[in-house]
Design a protein around this motif. Structure first.
Motif, PDB file in Angstrom:
ATOM      1  N   ALA A   1     -65.146   2.665  30.128  1.00 49.62           N
ATOM      2  CA  ALA A   1     -65.985   2.443  31.298  1.00 49.62           C
ATOM      3  C   ALA A   1     -65.363   3.256  32.426  1.00 49.62           C
ATOM      4  O   ALA A   1     -64.140   3.333  32.538  1.00 49.62           O
ATOM      5  CB  ALA A   1     -66.000   0.965  31.638  1.00 49.62           C
TER       6      ALA A   1
ATOM      7  N   GLU B   1     -59.192   2.875  42.779  1.00 46.69           N
ATOM      8  CA  GLU B   1     -58.798   3.981  43.642  1.00 46.69           C
ATOM      9  C   GLU B   1     -59.242   3.700  45.080  1.00 46.69           C
ATOM     10  O   GLU B   1     -60.198   2.969  45.316  1.00 46.69           O
ATOM     11  CB  GLU B   1     -59.464   5.289  43.167  1.00 46.69           C
TER      12      GLU B   1
ATOM     13  N   THR C   1     -70.141   2.789  34.974  1.00 44.11           N
ATOM     14  CA  THR C   1     -70.482   1.434  35.421  1.00 44.11           C
ATOM     15  C   THR C   1     -70.685   1.352  36.927  1.00 44.11           C
ATOM     16  O   THR C   1     -71.234   0.373  37.417  1.00 44.11           O
ATOM     17  CB  THR C   1     -69.375   0.430  35.009  1.00 44.11           C
ATOM     18  N   ASN C   2     -70.229   2.357  37.642  1.00 45.10           N
ATOM     19  CA  ASN C   2     -70.321   2.314  39.113  1.00 45.10           C
ATOM     20  C   ASN C   2     -70.104   3.714  39.666  1.00 45.10           C
ATOM     21  O   ASN C   2     -69.561   4.583  38.978  1.00 45.10           O
ATOM     22  CB  ASN C   2     -69.241   1.379  39.693  1.00 45.10           C
TER      23      ASN C   2
HETATM   24  N1  HPA Z   1     -62.291   3.414  38.648  1.00 45.20           N
HETATM   25  C1  HPA Z   1     -61.412   3.232  37.635  1.00 45.20           C
HETATM   26  N2  HPA Z   1     -61.743   2.635  36.500  1.00 45.20           N
HETATM   27  C2  HPA Z   1     -63.003   2.229  36.345  1.00 45.20           C
HETATM   28  C3  HPA Z   1     -63.961   2.394  37.353  1.00 45.20           C
HETATM   29  C4  HPA Z   1     -63.586   3.031  38.563  1.00 45.20           C
HETATM   30  O1  HPA Z   1     -64.375   3.219  39.502  1.00 45.20           O
HETATM   31  N3  HPA Z   1     -65.120   1.854  36.878  1.00 45.20           N
HETATM   32  C5  HPA Z   1     -64.858   1.403  35.623  1.00 45.20           C
HETATM   33  N4  HPA Z   1     -63.574   1.619  35.300  1.00 45.20           N
END
Ligand code: HPA
Length: 268
Positions: A111, A188, A229-230
């Protein structure tokens, strides 16, 4: 290869049968469904001495060996992340065992957060390359000259082409991009995401890069697919959380399953 990997492979063969494994798959956060689709047996990591604990929620720490679309696969339902133990080589033994079971190829999944507006939550991204933004390396301490692993074309071009072709047969868009490994477990900062963007990263996550390095070290063909996922920190108003990752991963997981099944069918 350590004796332990051969011992474990022997133990696994007693339970799963002798036929050589053709392909290894590592399932990322919230992507565990595929393990249940394999016609075979599931061995808990706790039955495999030396296997990592892999205790992150959203993972299912079983090794599933059996048939998927006519191909004998070994599916790692859970991976060990660097941030769980501080050991970047935590997946070394499982990958040594994979090789001892006969596999020549590994596909990792994860992910990840996207840095590209054209790659949105729910989409897949095929890793064309990666950036080791953590500076850690699973081969630190390895004594042999094999540690000097070339990393050009680390993400195998033929395997990537086969995945792209498989995705196309399913109507699944599979853009390629560069994945940056951030150690985690904190997410982050927006400034770090801006830095990763300048460095050439298209997606960011907390896994996979150590496994790709280890796979190349072990002579396995490898690449990886991210389920987005984002949007990465600072790139949308949405809050980033592990809950959100687990909730969103299944959206991409359906496309991932179609793609991987099509790839396996193309191998038979
Ligand atoms: N950053 C790091 N790991 C992740 C993220 C992310 O935005 N989304 C899913 N795993």
């Amino acid at each position: 290869m350590s004796k332990n990997a051969d011992d474990l492979a022997a133990l696994i063969r007693v339970r799963a049968g002798d036929a050589p494994v053709q392909m290894g798959l590592i399932l990322g956060s919230g992507l565990g469904h595929l393990a249940g689709a394999v016609d075979g047996i599931a061995i808990p990591y706790s039955d495999l001495p030396g296997f990592p604990h892999a205790g992150v929620s959203g993972h299912n720490p079983h090794l599933v060996i059996g048939d998927l679309e006519g191909v004998r696969v070994a599916v790692f339902g859970g991976r060990a992340h660097y941030y769980e133990s501080g050991n970047p080589a935590a997946m070394r033994l499982p990958l040594e065992v994979l090789r001892a079971l006969g596999a020549k190829t590994l596909i990792a999944t994860n992910a990840a957060g996207s840095l590209r507006p054209d790659i949105q939550p729910g989409d897949l991204m095929l890793l064309s390359d990666h950036i080791n933004f953590s500076g850690l390396n699973p081969l630190i301490g390895e004594k042999t000259d094999a540690r000097f692993v070339p990393m050009k074309d680390a993400h195998d071009p033929d395997l990537r082409a086969a995945l792209k072709a498989a995705a196309a047969t399913q109507g699944v868009p599979l853009p390629e991009g560069v994945y940056a490994w951030y150690s985690g477990p904190s997410f982050e900062t927006p400034a770090e995401i801006r830095a990763i963007k300048i460095l050439g990263g298209d997606a960011v996550g907390m896994s996979t890069v150590p496994e790709v390095i280890l796979a190349r070290f072990l002579g396995l063909k490898v690449t990886a697919i991210s389920t987005i996922t984002n949007m990465a920190a600072g790139l949308s108003d949405e809050n980033i959380s592990h809950e959100h990752t687990k909730a969103m991963a299944p959206v991409g997981a359906a496309k991932l399953e179609l793609t991987l099944r099509a790839l396996l069918r193309s191998m038979t």
